[in-house]
Every structure is written in structure tokens, then in C-alpha cells.
Motif scaffolding. Structure first.
Motif, short mmCIF file in Angstrom:
data_model
loop_
_atom_site.label_atom_id
_atom_site.label_comp_id
_atom_site.label_asym_id
_atom_site.label_seq_id
_atom_site.Cartn_x
_atom_site.Cartn_y
_atom_site.Cartn_z
N VAL A 36 -7.37 6.27 -0.60
CA VAL A 36 -7.91 4.88 -0.62
C VAL A 36 -9.04 4.70 0.41
CG1 VAL A 36 -7.18 2.48 -0.66
CG2 VAL A 36 -5.66 4.28 -1.60
N THR A 38 -9.78 2.26 2.18
CA THR A 38 -9.11 1.34 3.20
C THR A 38 -7.80 0.76 2.58
OG1 THR A 38 -9.27 -0.39 5.12
CG2 THR A 38 -10.77 -0.68 2.83
N GLN A 39 -6.74 0.73 3.60
CA GLN A 39 -5.81 -0.35 3.38
C GLN A 39 -5.63 -1.32 4.28
OE1 GLN A 39 -1.84 1.64 2.10
NE2 GLN A 39 -2.65 3.84 2.35
N LEU A 45 -4.77 -2.98 -1.17
CA LEU A 45 -3.36 -2.91 -1.47
C LEU A 45 -2.83 -3.06 -2.64
CD1 LEU A 45 -2.71 -4.79 1.93
CD2 LEU A 45 -2.54 -2.34 1.45
N ARG A 48 -3.27 0.03 -4.58
CA ARG A 48 -2.08 1.04 -4.37
C ARG A 48 -0.95 0.74 -4.80
NH1 ARG A 48 0.02 -0.11 1.52
NH2 ARG A 48 1.06 -1.66 0.03
N ASP A 66 -4.98 7.14 3.60
CA ASP A 66 -5.99 5.71 3.84
C ASP A 66 -7.16 6.65 4.70
OD1 ASP A 66 -7.29 3.67 5.06
OD2 ASP A 66 -5.44 2.72 5.81
#
Length: 308
Positions: A36, A38-39, A45, A48, A66
Motif C-alpha cells: 500500500v 501509505t497507511q 486504510l 486495506r 506500507d
């Protein structure tokens, strides 16, 4: 707040209704790696969470990493998944142009790659899943024009350079706003899909262009940052339209701080990415490109959207 089990049930029902399911064939032994971008962003989020719900529902192992918005770190993660001989890989690219070599290397070993939310340049993937960003950008332009009564000065807060999402949303907005000759785009500034950068950019833009009456931000985080900079003007003297439909974005629309947001379906995107990865790993034929529909959320219809 919806429970994880409810999320699984709801998504499973929705996917079954639209004919997207891996079927009854067992999925044991399927290991999927997912990187991903960025989380540190509510939208990703949710993406995800949808992927994890699908993995649990279908009984597959999903390893999530991440990339912290670092293209080189993401390339290293993809190479790591490749070296571990993952059954399939899902990537949400930090940079569409820079990830090609790592994706290509995975493909050469027969590992199917699913690209989610953003495209991959310079390498073939099994499937690309994106929201309809071009249509969304145009819808954002139309809604902002409606809120402004067809006239005014607007600024655009742009996302990360090199991402297909920013490029396509910008193209869609530009095409859409061109239909309104009395609306002038006085400035465009990058804020990298980041709330603090959006606030900083907006603070600077207000000083340079005090007559601003509208803002289009290419994601909700930047829109919320812009609203912070505008203070009590946000949603009143200055109309702010975002993009994503994150829970906080929808909440701000309901409160009137944001005038609207172009709502995506990140959980459905994550679910379908896993669904596609499983099918590709089995050698099934899947669509090369899938566009997830978007819809404008306003104060009048905001209650229709999930706000986990």
C-alpha cells in the motif's frame, strides 16, 4: 461503527450481487503480498480493510506492507514478494512511472500483479482496478460550478506528481470546468494528497488570491486541510469540493465544512483486488481494467454513504 464480520458480510453480498466472486474452488495455499502506498491516509486504510476482509472470507493469506509514500521502498517490497514466490501481488503504486521494473520482474516469474487505485507504467499487470477518476474529476467540476452559481475564482489542490489518480482527476476537472466560462481557475498547487500540506498550500493561495470563491482538492485530506486554512469561510464564502468520500470527508460534508466530495468505494476496491488476485493466480481470465463507480456526496445525500 460496523464490525469486521458485518463488513465481510456486506461486501460479500455486494460482490455476489454484481457477479464478482472467486466461486467455490478452495483457495488454500494462496499467498498474496500487498504493498500500500501509505497507511497514513484514511482512504488507503479503508482499501486495506476491504482487502483483509476479502482474504478472510476466501481463506487466503494476505501480507500487507506500507511503502510510506516512498517509491524505492515500494520497489523493494515488490522484489521481496517476488523473491518469496508469492502466489500473487497487489500494488497500490506510490508512483505509476517508477514501479515498472519491479512489477516486470514479478511477471517474468509468472506472478500475476494486480494494480489498485493507480496504474503501473512500463510493465504489464494482470488487472488494473481504479475508481473512474476522469469521470470523478468532471463530476467535481460540475458540482463546484453548481455550488458557485456558475461564476467565481477557483484554485485546485493537486495530489502527488506522477500518480495516475492525480493526473486523471486533474484532466477530468479541467474538462468539466471548461464548460463554465465565468469560472476562472486562478492557481493550481501540489499538496501531495496530504492534509497538512493542503492547509499550508491553501494558506499561501489565500494570500496570493484573496478573491477565491471555490476550491477543488484531488482528495479529502487536502480538502480538509484547505478547510482548516479557510476557517469559518469554508463551505460558506468559499465552496470546497474534495475527492474520496472518506469517513471524515463525509462527516465534513454533513457538517457543511466541505461543500461536497466525489465519493469512491475503497473497501470494494480492496475486496475486488483480492478477488482478482485469486482468480489470476488460478489462471482464470479476468478483465484487464475495472472502473469502480464514483458518486458526488452532498449535504442532501451524505447519509447514503458509509461512515465507519
Amino acid at each position: 461503527m460496523r464490525t469486521f464480520a458485518t463488513l465481510i458480510a456486506g461486501l460479500a453480498f455486494g460482490l455476489a450481487a454484481c457477479g464478482s466472486s472467486v466461486g467455490s474452488e478452495p483457495s488454500e495455499g494462496v499467498n498474496i503480498g500487498m504493498s500500500v502506498s501509505t497507511q497514513n491516509n484514511p482512504y488507503f486504510l479503508q482499501f486495506r480493510d476491504g482487502a483483509e476482509a476479502a482474504a478472510q472470507n476466501f481463506g487466503v493469506k494476505l501480507t500487507v506492507t506500507d511503502a510510506h509514500n516512498d517509491a524505492s521502498q515500494q520497489a523493494s517490497q515488490i522484489r521481496g514478494f517476488t523473491n518469496r514466490h508469492m502466489t500473487a501481488i497487489i500494488i497500490n503504486p506510490v508512483n505509476s512511472d517508477g514501479i515498472g521494473p519491479a512489477v516486470k520482474a514479478a511477471g517474468q516469474l509468472g506472478i500475476p500483479v494486480i494494480s489498485a487505485d493507480r496504474t503501473v507504467s512500463g510493465a504489464e499487470v494482470a488487472q488494473t482496478l481504479t475508481s473512474d477518476n476522469l469521470a470523478g474529476g468532471k463530476l467535481g467540476a460540475q458540482e463546484l460550478a453548481k455550488q458557485l452559481g456558475g461564476k467565481g475564482e477557483v484554485v485546485v489542490l493537486q495530489g502527488t506528481a506522477g500518480t495516475s489518480a492525480s493526473r486523471e482527476r486533474s484532466q477530468g476537472f479541467t474538462a468539466g470546468i471548461a464548460a463554465y466560462p465565468h469560472i476562472k481557475v486562478v492557481a493550481k498547487q501540489r499538496a501531495d494528497f496530504h492534509r497538512v500540506k493542503g492547509q499550508q498550500a491553501m494558506t499561501s493561495l489565500i494570500q496570493r488570491h484573496p478573491g477565491i470563491t471555490g476550491v477543488f482538492a484531488e482528495n479529502d485530506e487536502m480538502a480538509l486541510g484547505a478547510a482548516q486554512a479557510l476557517g469559518p469561510k469554508a463551505g460558506h464564502q468559499v465552496k470546497v469540493v474534495g475527492f474520496d468520500g472518506t469517513p471524515e470527508g463525509i462527516k465534513a460534508v454533513r457538517a457543511g465544512t466541505l461543500s461536497a466530495t466525489v465519493a469512491q468505494q475503497p473497501r470494494l476496491l480492496g475486496w475486488q483486488a483480492v478477488d482478482g488476485a485469486i482468480k489470476a493466480a488460478r489462471g482464470q481470465i479476468i478483465a484487464k481494467s475495472v472502473a469502480i463507480p464514483v458518486k458526488v456526496a452532498t449535504k442532501e445525500n451524505a447519509r447514503e454513504f458509509w461512515t465507519f
